[in-house]
Design a protein around this motif. Structure first.
Motif, PDB file in Angstrom:
ATOM      1  N   LYS A  57      34.535  52.094  42.032  1.00 11.88           N
ATOM      2  CA  LYS A  57      33.570  52.048  40.932  1.00 11.88           C
ATOM      3  C   LYS A  57      32.862  50.692  40.860  1.00 11.88           C
ATOM      4  O   LYS A  57      31.761  50.591  40.370  1.00 11.88           O
ATOM      5  CB  LYS A  57      34.255  52.367  39.603  1.00 11.88           C
ATOM      6  CG  LYS A  57      35.294  51.341  39.185  1.00 11.88           C
ATOM      7  CD  LYS A  57      35.823  51.596  37.784  1.00 11.88           C
ATOM      8  CE  LYS A  57      36.857  52.691  37.750  1.00 11.88           C
ATOM      9  NZ  LYS A  57      37.588  52.724  36.465  1.00 11.88           N
ATOM     10  N   HIS A 198      46.935  49.428  34.032  1.00  8.30           N
ATOM     11  CA  HIS A 198      45.706  48.635  34.187  1.00  8.30           C
ATOM     12  C   HIS A 198      45.303  48.223  32.783  1.00  8.30           C
ATOM     13  O   HIS A 198      44.956  49.067  31.970  1.00  8.30           O
ATOM     14  CB  HIS A 198      44.603  49.466  34.850  1.00  8.30           C
ATOM     15  CG  HIS A 198      43.263  48.795  34.844  1.00  8.30           C
ATOM     16  ND1 HIS A 198      42.904  47.836  35.772  1.00  8.30           N
ATOM     17  CD2 HIS A 198      42.200  48.918  34.018  1.00  8.30           C
ATOM     18  CE1 HIS A 198      41.679  47.409  35.500  1.00  8.30           C
ATOM     19  NE2 HIS A 198      41.228  48.055  34.448  1.00  8.30           N
ATOM     20  N   SER A 201      39.729  44.533  32.495  1.00 10.18           N
ATOM     21  CA  SER A 201      38.968  43.950  33.598  1.00 10.18           C
ATOM     22  C   SER A 201      38.501  42.546  33.189  1.00 10.18           C
ATOM     23  O   SER A 201      38.401  42.243  32.003  1.00 10.18           O
ATOM     24  CB  SER A 201      37.766  44.851  33.872  1.00 10.18           C
ATOM     25  OG  SER A 201      37.193  44.558  35.112  1.00 10.18           O
ATOM     26  N   GLY A 238      41.562  44.301  37.733  1.00 12.19           N
ATOM     27  CA  GLY A 238      41.342  43.472  36.552  1.00 12.19           C
ATOM     28  C   GLY A 238      41.223  41.995  36.770  1.00 12.19           C
ATOM     29  O   GLY A 238      40.851  41.269  35.837  1.00 12.19           O
ATOM     30  N   GLU A 277      44.473  47.659  42.591  1.00 14.37           N
ATOM     31  CA  GLU A 277      43.173  48.347  42.536  1.00 14.37           C
ATOM     32  C   GLU A 277      42.042  47.360  42.268  1.00 14.37           C
ATOM     33  O   GLU A 277      41.165  47.622  41.452  1.00 14.37           O
ATOM     34  CB  GLU A 277      43.206  49.396  41.430  1.00 14.37           C
ATOM     35  CG  GLU A 277      44.313  50.417  41.583  1.00 14.37           C
ATOM     36  CD  GLU A 277      44.340  51.432  40.449  1.00 14.37           C
ATOM     37  OE1 GLU A 277      43.945  51.081  39.317  1.00 14.37           O
ATOM     38  OE2 GLU A 277      44.750  52.568  40.696  1.00 14.37           O
ATOM     39  N   GLY A 279      38.713  45.358  42.240  1.00 14.99           N
ATOM     40  CA  GLY A 279      37.322  45.676  42.553  1.00 14.99           C
ATOM     41  C   GLY A 279      36.489  44.410  42.465  1.00 14.99           C
ATOM     42  O   GLY A 279      36.120  43.788  43.458  1.00 14.99           O
ATOM     43  N   ARG A 280      36.245  43.980  41.225  1.00 15.61           N
ATOM     44  CA  ARG A 280      35.371  42.844  40.939  1.00 15.61           C
ATOM     45  C   ARG A 280      35.661  41.615  41.813  1.00 15.61           C
ATOM     46  O   ARG A 280      34.760  41.032  42.406  1.00 15.61           O
ATOM     47  CB  ARG A 280      35.545  42.454  39.472  1.00 15.61           C
ATOM     48  CG  ARG A 280      34.608  41.353  39.014  1.00 15.61           C
ATOM     49  CD  ARG A 280      35.054  40.798  37.654  1.00 15.61           C
ATOM     50  NE  ARG A 280      35.296  41.829  36.669  1.00 15.61           N
ATOM     51  CZ  ARG A 280      34.385  42.355  35.855  1.00 15.61           C
ATOM     52  NH1 ARG A 280      33.150  41.930  35.917  1.00 15.61           N
ATOM     53  NH2 ARG A 280      34.718  43.287  34.993  1.00 15.61           N
ATOM     54  N   ARG A 316      24.924  44.579  33.269  1.00 18.08           N
ATOM     55  CA  ARG A 316      26.021  43.786  32.685  1.00 18.08           C
ATOM     56  C   ARG A 316      25.580  42.852  31.542  1.00 18.08           C
ATOM     57  O   ARG A 316      26.237  42.817  30.502  1.00 18.08           O
ATOM     58  CB  ARG A 316      26.767  42.986  33.764  1.00 18.08           C
ATOM     59  CG  ARG A 316      27.414  43.851  34.851  1.00 18.08           C
ATOM     60  CD  ARG A 316      28.480  43.108  35.635  1.00 18.08           C
ATOM     61  NE  ARG A 316      29.670  42.923  34.831  1.00 18.08           N
ATOM     62  CZ  ARG A 316      30.043  41.781  34.295  1.00 18.08           C
ATOM     63  NH1 ARG A 316      29.343  40.694  34.496  1.00 18.08           N
ATOM     64  NH2 ARG A 316      31.129  41.716  33.552  1.00 18.08           N
ATOM     65  N   TYR A 320      27.344  43.939  28.056  1.00 22.85           N
ATOM     66  CA  TYR A 320      28.492  43.125  27.612  1.00 22.85           C
ATOM     67  C   TYR A 320      28.092  41.718  27.195  1.00 22.85           C
ATOM     68  O   TYR A 320      28.959  40.875  26.948  1.00 22.85           O
ATOM     69  CB  TYR A 320      29.528  42.983  28.733  1.00 22.85           C
ATOM     70  CG  TYR A 320      29.853  44.251  29.477  1.00 22.85           C
ATOM     71  CD1 TYR A 320      30.601  45.259  28.877  1.00 22.85           C
ATOM     72  CD2 TYR A 320      29.433  44.432  30.791  1.00 22.85           C
ATOM     73  CE1 TYR A 320      30.902  46.418  29.569  1.00 22.85           C
ATOM     74  CE2 TYR A 320      29.731  45.588  31.490  1.00 22.85           C
ATOM     75  CZ  TYR A 320      30.467  46.574  30.869  1.00 22.85           C
ATOM     76  OH  TYR A 320      30.762  47.720  31.546  1.00 22.85           O
ATOM     77  N   TYR A 378      29.931  45.969  39.836  1.00 17.57           N
ATOM     78  CA  TYR A 378      29.330  46.712  38.718  1.00 17.57           C
ATOM     79  C   TYR A 378      27.835  46.406  38.592  1.00 17.57           C
ATOM     80  O   TYR A 378      27.302  46.370  37.495  1.00 17.57           O
ATOM     81  CB  TYR A 378      30.093  46.437  37.407  1.00 17.57           C
ATOM     82  CG  TYR A 378      31.567  46.714  37.552  1.00 17.57           C
ATOM     83  CD1 TYR A 378      32.027  48.022  37.570  1.00 17.57           C
ATOM     84  CD2 TYR A 378      32.484  45.676  37.724  1.00 17.57           C
ATOM     85  CE1 TYR A 378      33.389  48.288  37.742  1.00 17.57           C
ATOM     86  CE2 TYR A 378      33.836  45.934  37.899  1.00 17.57           C
ATOM     87  CZ  TYR A 378      34.285  47.242  37.905  1.00 17.57           C
ATOM     88  OH  TYR A 378      35.617  47.507  38.090  1.00 17.57           O
ATOM     89  N   MET A 382      26.435  50.542  38.717  1.00 15.06           N
ATOM     90  CA  MET A 382      26.080  50.940  37.356  1.00 15.06           C
ATOM     91  C   MET A 382      24.571  51.061  37.174  1.00 15.06           C
ATOM     92  O   MET A 382      24.092  51.277  36.047  1.00 15.06           O
ATOM     93  CB  MET A 382      26.640  49.933  36.342  1.00 15.06           C
ATOM     94  CG  MET A 382      28.151  49.975  36.234  1.00 15.06           C
ATOM     95  SD  MET A 382      28.764  48.803  34.999  1.00 15.06           S
ATOM     96  CE  MET A 382      28.590  49.740  33.483  1.00 15.06           C
TER      97      MET A 382
HETATM   98  N1  LLP Z   1      41.685  50.355  38.054  1.00 18.48           N
HETATM   99  C1  LLP Z   1      41.289  50.987  36.941  1.00 18.48           C
HETATM  100  C2  LLP Z   1      42.122  52.053  36.396  1.00 18.48           C
HETATM  101  C3  LLP Z   1      40.101  50.612  36.315  1.00 18.48           C
HETATM  102  O1  LLP Z   1      39.719  51.233  35.202  1.00 18.48           O
HETATM  103  C4  LLP Z   1      39.325  49.564  36.868  1.00 18.48           C
HETATM  104  C5  LLP Z   1      38.068  49.144  36.237  1.00 18.48           C
HETATM  105  C6  LLP Z   1      39.774  48.946  38.039  1.00 18.48           C
HETATM  106  C7  LLP Z   1      40.976  49.361  38.598  1.00 18.48           C
HETATM  107  C8  LLP Z   1      39.027  47.822  38.715  1.00 18.48           C
HETATM  108  O2  LLP Z   1      39.017  46.695  37.926  1.00 18.48           O
HETATM  109  P1  LLP Z   1      38.426  45.293  38.436  1.00 18.48           P
HETATM  110  O3  LLP Z   1      39.367  44.718  39.468  1.00 18.48           O
HETATM  111  O4  LLP Z   1      37.103  45.578  39.045  1.00 18.48           O
HETATM  112  O5  LLP Z   1      38.335  44.473  37.215  1.00 18.48           O
HETATM  113  N2  LLP Z   1      31.635  47.694  34.078  1.00 18.48           N
HETATM  114  C9  LLP Z   1      32.482  46.601  33.694  1.00 18.48           C
HETATM  115  C10 LLP Z   1      33.872  46.712  34.285  1.00 18.48           C
HETATM  116  C11 LLP Z   1      34.551  48.010  33.944  1.00 18.48           C
HETATM  117  C12 LLP Z   1      35.889  48.125  34.602  1.00 18.48           C
HETATM  118  C13 LLP Z   1      36.356  49.523  34.566  1.00 18.48           C
HETATM  119  N3  LLP Z   1      37.604  49.710  35.191  1.00 18.48           N
HETATM  120  C14 LLP Z   1      31.818  45.279  34.058  1.00 18.48           C
HETATM  121  O6  LLP Z   1      30.690  45.285  34.548  1.00 18.48           O
HETATM  122  O7  LLP Z   1      32.396  44.224  33.813  1.00 18.48           O
END
Ligand code: LLP
Length: 410
Positions: A57, A198, A201, A238, A277, A279-280, A316, A320, A378, A382
């Motif tokens: 995502k 989780h 983020s 996160g 998991e 991402g960012r 973004r 936010y 994102y 997005m």
């Molecule tokens: N795992 C789950 C269950 C999640 O819901 C998410 C992100 C991740 C992993 C990945 O998280 P990361 O490592 O990327 O933080 N649109 C927002 C961020 C939404 C995150 C949604 N879930 C932004 O632009 O900051």
């Protein structure tokens, strides 16, 4: 023509904007790979069996996820298209994790038929539904995890926090224990073998990740006593990045130590698979969004630079209030200037603004090129067609060469 200083992966941003037009995302694929490799190394040094299942995502550009798959990344997906994309770029099915707080029967069926490595359920009913669907589809041995809500309030933007007990995410730990005691033994086709958490983020707090690891280990111990053996521990994503340059980010070493390190120190099962998991933190700093100045004007006492990218291209800041650095990429007059600008887009929404009071070091003019930094997470994923605007294009830069990315369209 002055300026023209910014380059991405050794390629001039100005040249790319001329060739491909704006708004334009430019992704340095080498940087994506570098970030993935250092994260994977940090995790592997704390625990023998780790899977970094990149969160699609955050960036679903096919070439990005493909380059990660080539390095051994798994995939965390939340839709049927995500399952399909992970397969198309060569992620083996056991390294695909399917998440989501409200999966439809069609989505569950796709995950089951795709034989994904784990479906993380967010209600006890979902586990029963998965079991029943497996029966209908003639699939046995479907691996299910519980996303547990431990009531951990993550220090982040309220819109990015998911771990408090009243959030819609996960299943309360007592309910997980009850289910595993009473109902899990009666499942016919699915088996509860995973725990997942989780908490949010853009989190930069070691303590939160450490607490999460501790909760997961403790719950697994308790479940073992009621006959449910946990073989997979998923720490979610996160990990925050340093958007403001304040040096506040945790980094992969700190993160790995708080998660996998804590797991090991608490005597967590050495044979268990630990899943991350992220991402960012893998993709954020790989990408800039280039945008051209359409107009410069005064609104009262406020100088505005109105650019050709809008909130549909990069949401973004509008959604936010997120801070992203904005720098001149190619400007006509690069003489130093103390001028500051509010930088807004073409969409008729007051929040269609990328930054306020920004000092760029130069005086802007029509046609100048700006870069919004750290837009790799994102950003494109997005982007929308709001205002009937086209989706922005992405250019990939690798080893000094550039090409247009495939557009991920449903
Ligand atoms: N795992 C789950 C269950 C999640 O819901 C998410 C992100 C991740 C992993 C990945 O998280 P990361 O490592 O990327 O933080 N649109 C927002 C961020 C939404 C995150 C949604 N879930 C932004 O632009 O900051």
């Amino acid at each position: 023509m002055g300026g023209g200083t910014l380059s991405v992966g050794g390629v001039s941003a100005g040249e790319l904007a001329e060739k491909y037009g704006t708004p334009l995302y430019v992704t340095d694929l080498d940087r994506v790979q570098e970030r993935y490799s250092s994260a994977a190394r940090a995790l592997a040094s704390r625990h023998g069996r780790c899977l970094l299942a990149f969160a699609y995502k955050s960036n679903s550009t096919p070439e990005v996820v493909e380059s990660l798959a080539r390095l051994g990344a798994g995939a965390t997906v939340v839709s049927v298209a995500g399952v399909e994309l992970s397969g198309a770029v060569g992620v083996s099915h056991e390294n695909v994790v399917f998440d989501g707080p409200s999966k439809s029967k069609a989505e569950l069926a796709a995950a089951i038929k795709g034989k994904v490595g784990m479906i993380n359920a967010e209600s006890t009913q979902e586990v029963l539904d998965i079991d029943a669907l497996c029966g209908t589809l003639g699939v046995s041995g479907c691996r299910v995890g519980f996303r547990v809500n431990f009531g951990i309030a993550a220090p982040t933007h309220p819109g990015l926090a998911t771990g408090s007990s009243t959030h819609k995410f996960g299943v309360p730990r007592e309910e997980v224990v009850r289910f595993c005691t009473e109902a899990a033994p009666r499942l016919k086709h699915a088996m509860v073998v995973g725990l997942h958490s989780h908490v949010g983020s853009q989190v930069a707090d070691t303590e939160v990740f450490r607490q999460e690891a501790e909760e997961l280990v403790r719950l697994a111990d308790e479940l073992r006593k009621v006959g449910t053996g946990i073989g997979e521990f998923n720490f979610g994503g996160g990990l925050g990045v340093d958007y403001t340059g304040s040096g506040g980010a945790l980094g992969f070493e700190g993160y790995a130590d708080a998660t996998a390190g804590t797991f090991s120190r608490l005597g967590g099962d050495r044979d268990a698979r630990l899943v991350f998991e992220l991402g960012r933190s893998i993709v954020a700093d790989s990408t800039v969004m280039l945008t051209k100045v359409n107009y410069v004007k005064m609104a009262g006492t406020t100088p505005w630079a109105l650019v050709d990218a809008g909130m549909n291209d990069f949401i973004r800041p509008a959604l936010y209030g997120a801070y992203h650095d904005i720098v001149p990429a190619r400007v006509a007059d690069s003489t130093e200037s103390g001028a500051s600008y509010d930088i807004g887009g073409p969409v008729c929404e007051t929040t269609d603004v990328f930054g306020s009071g920004r000092k760029l070091g130069v005086k802007l003019a029509q046609g100048d090129l700006l870069a919004v930094l750290d837009a790799g997470a994102y950003g494109t994923s997005m982007a929308s067609t709001y205002n009937m605007r086209p989706l922005p294009a992405t250019v990939l830069v690798t080893k000094g060469r550039h090409r247009l990315a495939r557009q991920f369209r449903l």
